[in-house]
Design an enzyme around this catalytic site. Structure first.
Site, short mmCIF file in Angstrom:
data_model
loop_
_atom_site.label_atom_id
_atom_site.label_comp_id
_atom_site.label_asym_id
_atom_site.label_seq_id
_atom_site.Cartn_x
_atom_site.Cartn_y
_atom_site.Cartn_z
N ASP A 184 -8.98 12.27 1.62
CA ASP A 184 -8.51 10.81 1.71
C ASP A 184 -8.82 10.63 -0.13
O ASP A 184 -9.82 11.02 -0.56
CB ASP A 184 -9.64 10.10 2.35
CG ASP A 184 -9.26 8.52 2.35
OD1 ASP A 184 -8.51 8.31 3.26
OD2 ASP A 184 -9.90 7.99 1.70
N ASN A 192 -4.37 0.96 -6.25
CA ASN A 192 -3.35 0.09 -5.95
C ASN A 192 -3.10 -1.31 -6.61
O ASN A 192 -2.47 -1.75 -7.05
CB ASN A 192 -2.97 0.03 -4.22
CG ASN A 192 -1.83 1.21 -3.94
OD1 ASN A 192 -1.07 1.69 -5.00
ND2 ASN A 192 -1.84 1.19 -2.82
N ASP A 201 2.11 4.95 -5.54
CA ASP A 201 3.21 6.01 -5.05
C ASP A 201 3.36 7.13 -5.82
O ASP A 201 3.37 8.34 -5.18
CB ASP A 201 4.53 5.24 -4.93
CG ASP A 201 4.45 4.16 -3.54
OD1 ASP A 201 3.62 4.20 -2.84
OD2 ASP A 201 5.61 3.68 -3.51
N GLU A 228 -3.14 6.98 2.53
CA GLU A 228 -3.53 8.04 1.30
C GLU A 228 -4.29 9.24 1.86
O GLU A 228 -5.17 9.86 1.29
CB GLU A 228 -4.48 7.21 0.31
CG GLU A 228 -5.77 6.53 1.10
CD GLU A 228 -5.44 5.25 1.61
OE1 GLU A 228 -6.62 4.60 1.61
OE2 GLU A 228 -4.49 5.08 1.99
#
Length: 315
Positions: A184, A192, A201, A228
């Site tokens: 993770d 983000n 991304d 993620e």
């Protein structure tokens, strides 16, 4: 007009009709295994003259070697049984090429039910075969795409599920361990929010390609598990090997030095990792193993992130 003349005229009409079609008519005498007739279209299609088609040997030897044994045996057995049949094969051309042919065969029998002759038509199905091959290629391409993550180009969750199920059954039968790593990205929501989704991304793509570089087993798999999260499947890997792979993944991610100003771990992107190894018994559930590894991942996150937590299950 005499009856003979009428029959000759009628025969000429039939022959004209046969020889004006693209299908190539032919007839073989069963007793001698020789061609009694073959249409003139054969020469324009394959290059061999009509006169060169003497016996079934000519037919067999002008067939692609990879098709010959099966097709000849099939056609002979069906003809001997008096069964009408058809066969697809590659017929060799005089200039060393080949044409896909479909031979449709009718067995003519005498009053006693014995095979007397074979009559049939050869059809050029090359274009049909090309279409079939294109469709098959497209189907394979779609299958590949259905197992690929659209963003990162590594395997997707569906591919992982299929591979995991296969490897679980294999490890149960082989008695060899199966290991799995769950990853993770730490503080990815903050990443983000700070850098935007496009940069987010790109971060995931970089991580995916980095994890791929960390694997060296022939059946090892890295997949995007969701959002993620990533997963690595390590068939036949024991706990020690799984730990080394997890550490290698951490080093490679750190080497990437992806800047994350809001991360307390060196102001760069890091990952929490849950690792697990299992030797499944008869009553063990594959979902139970995944849940156990997932618990290790959450333990790593709860203990401050940027760390590896592992578990060993089974004997």
């Amino acid at each position: 007009m005499s009856d003979v003349s009428e029959l000759e005229n009628e025969s000429a009409v039939y022959r004209t009709l046969l020889e004006s079609t693209k299908a190539i008519p032919w007839k073989i005498d069963w007793a001698t295994m020789k061609f009694a007739y073959i249409g003139p279209q054969i020469e324009s299609l394959l290059g061999w003259s009509r006169e060169s088609w003497v016996s079934v040997e000519d037919w067999a030897m002008r067939m692609h070697p990879d098709d010959r044994e099966y097709v000849v045996n099939f056609c002979v057995s069906q003809s001997q049984a008096g069964v009408d049949h058809e066969a697809d094969y590659r017929a060799l051309t005089k200039d060393n090429g080949y044409v896909w042919i479909r031979d449709v065969v009718h067995v003519v029998r005498n009053a006693q039910g014995e095979a007397q002759a074979l009559i049939g038509f050869m059809f050029d199905i090359s274009e049909r075969k090309k279409t079939e091959e294109r469709l098959l290629s497209l189907q394979k391409e779609l299958e590949v795409l259905s197992f690929k993550d659209g963003l990162t180009s590594i395997a997707n969750r569906r591919c992982f599920d299929t591979s995991f199920e296969r490897e679980w059954e294999r490890t149960r039968s082989d008695g060899k361990p199966l290991s799995m790593l769950l990853f993770d990205v730490d503080f990815f929501k903050q990443y983000n929010d700070l850098y935007g989704h496009i940069q987010g991304d790109k971060c995931l793509v970089d991580i995916a390609q980095t994890l791929r570089l960390a694997l060296d087993g022939q059946r090892d798999l890295v997949a995007r598990y969701g959002g993620e999260e990533f997963v690595v499947l390590l068939p036949e890997a024991d706990a020690e090997t799984a730990q080394k792979v997890a550490e290698r993944c951490q080093r490679l991610i750190q080497k990437q030095s992806i800047v994350h100003a809001l991360s307390p771990h060196g102001r760069q992107v890091t990952m929490s990792i849950g690792a697990g190894t299992v030797l499944p018994a008869e009553h063990d559930r594959p979902a139970g193993f995944i849940e156990a590894v997932d618990r290790q991942l959450y333990a790593a996150k709860n203990k401050g992130r940027h760390r590896i937590e592992s578990v060993i299950l089974g004997a």
